[in-house]
Design a protein around this motif. Structure first.
Motif, PDB file in Angstrom:
ATOM      1  N   ARG A 178       0.816  -1.220   0.000  1.00 25.82           N
ATOM      2  CA  ARG A 178       0.000   0.000   0.000  1.00 25.82           C
ATOM      3  C   ARG A 178       0.848   1.268   0.000  1.00 25.82           C
ATOM      4  O   ARG A 178       0.365   2.329  -0.390  1.00 25.82           O
ATOM      5  N   ARG A 181       1.125   2.898  -3.556  1.00 26.94           N
ATOM      6  CA  ARG A 181      -0.006   3.518  -4.249  1.00 26.94           C
ATOM      7  C   ARG A 181       0.153   5.036  -4.400  1.00 26.94           C
ATOM      8  O   ARG A 181      -0.043   5.567  -5.506  1.00 26.94           O
ATOM      9  N   ASP A 185       0.327   7.003  -7.926  1.00 32.42           N
ATOM     10  CA  ASP A 185      -0.644   8.063  -8.213  1.00 32.42           C
ATOM     11  C   ASP A 185       0.041   9.344  -8.674  1.00 32.42           C
ATOM     12  O   ASP A 185      -0.552  10.147  -9.400  1.00 32.42           O
ATOM     13  N   THR A 190       6.941   1.797  -9.814  1.00 35.33           N
ATOM     14  CA  THR A 190       6.944   1.197  -8.482  1.00 35.33           C
ATOM     15  C   THR A 190       7.474  -0.232  -8.523  1.00 35.33           C
ATOM     16  O   THR A 190       7.240  -0.975  -9.483  1.00 35.33           O
ATOM     17  N   GLU A 203      -4.007  -4.526   1.533  1.00 33.20           N
ATOM     18  CA  GLU A 203      -4.465  -3.674   0.428  1.00 33.20           C
ATOM     19  C   GLU A 203      -3.680  -3.902  -0.860  1.00 33.20           C
ATOM     20  O   GLU A 203      -3.711  -3.063  -1.768  1.00 33.20           O
ATOM     21  N   THR A 206      -5.285  -3.450  -4.222  1.00 35.24           N
ATOM     22  CA  THR A 206      -5.583  -2.106  -4.726  1.00 35.24           C
ATOM     23  C   THR A 206      -4.374  -1.476  -5.410  1.00 35.24           C
ATOM     24  O   THR A 206      -4.439  -0.326  -5.837  1.00 35.24           O
ATOM     25  N   VAL A 207      -3.284  -2.225  -5.489  1.00 35.93           N
ATOM     26  CA  VAL A 207      -2.028  -1.703  -6.032  1.00 35.93           C
ATOM     27  C   VAL A 207      -1.578  -2.592  -7.183  1.00 35.93           C
ATOM     28  O   VAL A 207      -1.664  -3.818  -7.099  1.00 35.93           O
ATOM     29  N   THR A 208      -1.095  -1.972  -8.252  1.00 33.18           N
ATOM     30  CA  THR A 208      -0.533  -2.730  -9.374  1.00 33.18           C
ATOM     31  C   THR A 208       0.901  -2.270  -9.592  1.00 33.18           C
ATOM     32  O   THR A 208       1.158  -1.337 -10.367  1.00 33.18           O
TER      33      THR A 208
END
Length: 231
Positions: A178, A181, A185, A190, A203, A206-208
């Motif tokens: 997490r 992210r 953004d 990353t 989480e 929710t992250v790629t």
């Protein structure tokens, strides 16, 4: 991994932003286990609680505030510096020099910065034990972030401003999914250093990340073109 990006495409990156703990050294070193116990003991002494009660407070504040420290500051007006000095006074003898990472960082272009929720003195001690401290121009620690931890957005913006970073020419590397992210953004590439610690996977759906590795030294060596690409 993003299929459109290969490690070799990162050779012209201007800034590399690295987390410290469980990222630049193997999670098997278990340094955080030492820190975790010292956090619990400090909170127990500070609040006059049993260790079992302090552990519940510690983990509750971690979940609610991002770090146990921030929870103690906001709920009990605790001075952060004695706490940081205490919990980071641990045995680092388990750490060994990482010659592969040292060589890769030497070849890797761009400025290299540490971005950590820990304290600078501790970070410098860890980097010295690993034999890689001379590769990093700066450490941005929890005090520099005004004690606002990753993955809160504010410290990412401060890092970008303070070090004059163009996010599109930057890479962030972290073991906690997490935490990547906010970097993504803002336009950074990353890298997730994937470990077996469940809390580092929170989480994750929710992250790629653009890249995922379980061996950062080997991955950096590939990026630095120290050995033929496996891709």
């Amino acid at each position: 991994m993003n299929a459109q990006i290969k490690p070799q495409d990162l050779r012209d990156i201007d800034h590399w932003i690295f987390d410290l703990d469980n990222t630049l050294y193997p999670v098997s070193a278990n340094l955080f286990d030492q820190i975790d116990k010292k956090m619990c003991s400090y909170i127990a002494d500070y609040l006059g609680l049993s260790h079992a009660e302090a552990y519940k407070v510690q983990k509750s504040y971690f979940r609610e505030h991002g770090t146990s420290l921030r929870g103690m500051m906001e709920n009990h007006d605790m001075d952060p510096q004695p706490y940081l000095d205490n919990v980071h006074a641990i045995d680092l003898s388990v750490l060994k020099e990482d010659t592969q990472m040292n060589a890769a960082l030497h070849q890797l272009p761009g400025q290299k910065v540490i971005f950590t929720n820990a304290a600078t003195n501790y970070a410098l001690n860890v980097l010295e034990k690993l034999g890689i401290g001379h590769h990093f121009s700066d450490v941005f620690d929890i005090a520099d972030a005004d004690f606002v931890p990753k993955p809160e957005p504010a410290p990412y913006d401060t890092v970008i401003s303070q070090f004059d970073i163009d996010p599109k020419s930057a890479v962030m590397v972290d073991d906690i999914a997490r935490n990547l992210r906010p970097a993504a953004d803002r336009g950074m590439k990353t890298v997730w250093v994937k470990t077996d610690r469940p809390w580092a996977h929170a989480e994750a759906d929710t992250v790629t990340p653009d890249f995922t590795t379980t061996d950062l030294s080997a991955w950096l060596a590939e990026v630095a073109n120290l050995k033929p690409s496996a891709h």
